[in-house]
Design a protein around this motif. Sequence first.
Motif, short mmCIF file in Angstrom:
data_model
loop_
_atom_site.label_atom_id
_atom_site.label_comp_id
_atom_site.label_asym_id
_atom_site.label_seq_id
_atom_site.Cartn_x
_atom_site.Cartn_y
_atom_site.Cartn_z
N GLU A 79 0.77 -1.10 -0.19
CA GLU A 79 0.02 0.18 0.02
C GLU A 79 0.80 1.34 0.03
O GLU A 79 0.74 2.28 -0.82
N VAL A 80 2.00 1.22 0.70
CA VAL A 80 2.87 2.42 0.93
C VAL A 80 3.64 2.50 -0.58
O VAL A 80 3.52 3.68 -1.06
N LEU A 81 3.86 1.55 -1.14
CA LEU A 81 4.40 1.71 -2.47
C LEU A 81 3.58 2.18 -3.45
O LEU A 81 3.90 2.89 -4.25
N ILE A 82 2.36 1.45 -3.31
CA ILE A 82 1.43 2.09 -4.36
C ILE A 82 1.23 3.64 -4.22
O ILE A 82 1.10 4.47 -5.23
N ARG A 83 1.01 4.03 -2.97
CA ARG A 83 0.83 5.58 -2.61
C ARG A 83 1.91 6.20 -3.18
O ARG A 83 1.83 7.37 -3.68
N ARG A 84 3.11 5.91 -3.01
CA ARG A 84 4.41 6.65 -3.32
C ARG A 84 4.32 6.69 -4.77
O ARG A 84 4.77 7.72 -5.49
N MET A 85 4.10 5.52 -5.27
CA MET A 85 3.85 5.60 -6.94
C MET A 85 2.95 6.43 -7.43
O MET A 85 3.03 7.10 -8.60
N GLU A 86 1.72 6.54 -6.68
CA GLU A 86 0.74 7.52 -7.21
C GLU A 86 1.37 9.06 -6.84
O GLU A 86 0.78 9.78 -7.94
N LYS A 87 1.93 9.19 -5.90
CA LYS A 87 2.31 10.66 -5.80
C LYS A 87 3.38 11.09 -6.70
O LYS A 87 3.64 12.31 -7.15
N LEU A 88 4.15 10.14 -7.17
CA LEU A 88 5.25 10.27 -8.34
C LEU A 88 4.50 10.49 -9.48
O LEU A 88 5.18 11.36 -10.31
N GLU A 89 3.44 9.83 -9.87
CA GLU A 89 2.75 10.10 -11.15
C GLU A 89 2.19 11.28 -10.98
O GLU A 89 2.29 12.25 -11.87
N ASP A 90 1.65 11.78 -9.94
CA ASP A 90 1.01 13.17 -9.94
C ASP A 90 2.16 14.29 -9.98
O ASP A 90 1.98 15.23 -10.76
N LEU A 91 3.41 14.12 -9.38
CA LEU A 91 4.39 14.72 -9.56
C LEU A 91 5.11 14.88 -10.96
O LEU A 91 5.23 15.95 -11.52
N THR A 92 5.13 13.93 -11.56
CA THR A 92 5.21 13.67 -12.95
C THR A 92 4.31 14.54 -13.87
O THR A 92 4.86 15.37 -14.79
N THR A 93 2.97 14.56 -13.77
CA THR A 93 2.04 15.01 -14.42
C THR A 93 2.06 16.45 -14.09
O THR A 93 1.68 17.53 -14.94
N LEU A 94 2.33 17.01 -13.06
CA LEU A 94 2.40 18.47 -12.45
C LEU A 94 3.61 19.08 -13.27
O LEU A 94 3.49 20.19 -14.01
N ALA A 95 4.53 18.29 -13.26
CA ALA A 95 6.11 18.89 -13.87
C ALA A 95 5.93 18.80 -15.47
O ALA A 95 6.16 19.98 -16.14
#
Length: 183
Positions: free
Chosen positions: A141-157
């Motif tokens: 679950e923690v790994l999935i949350r981190r991946m989702e945050k990374l995806e959000d950060l990539t989209t923002l960038a």
Amino acid sequence: KISKLSSEQVEQLFEALIEENEIFDAVLNSLKMAFIVCDENFLVFKVNKAAERMLSFVQRISEMRGQEISVWDLIGEKEIADFIKTTHQKGQTNVCREFTVATAGGSIKFFVVTIMPLVRKKKVEGNIISVDDVTESRRQEVLIRRMEKLEDLTTLAANVAHEIKNPLAGLSIHIQLLQKSIA
């Protein structure tokens, strides 16, 4: 009916019962989830191997044969033991709670402890305590949350880069036009 059976038949009956009990023990000990079976006063009468592995018992199961020991006196993890004792004192059944436990090696484990009634012949005759190690699913679950945050950060960038690129493209065109005009 036993009095009508021959000694051979009685012996076969006992062998069948022993075999059935051994199969039950093998199945119980093969389970990944920990199980502790207690009477209505939470005195332990059956523990599987997973419970011995997961929970830090203050006494070995092999040493407690013939002793009446409360489950909360057996479990070394104070928070879990207190939860079970409090549940008994309040007369609660069908309760579940998650615990975070620090191991001797310094790692963190997550356990879900469930207390259910043991029902035989339509009567509650004890309790079953199950303990499930959910550490790996929590890590996932923690790994999935981190991946989702990374995806959000990539989209923002990507959005920021796009917003910066648009005005720069216009400036670049105007600079080129100015260069041609000067030349």
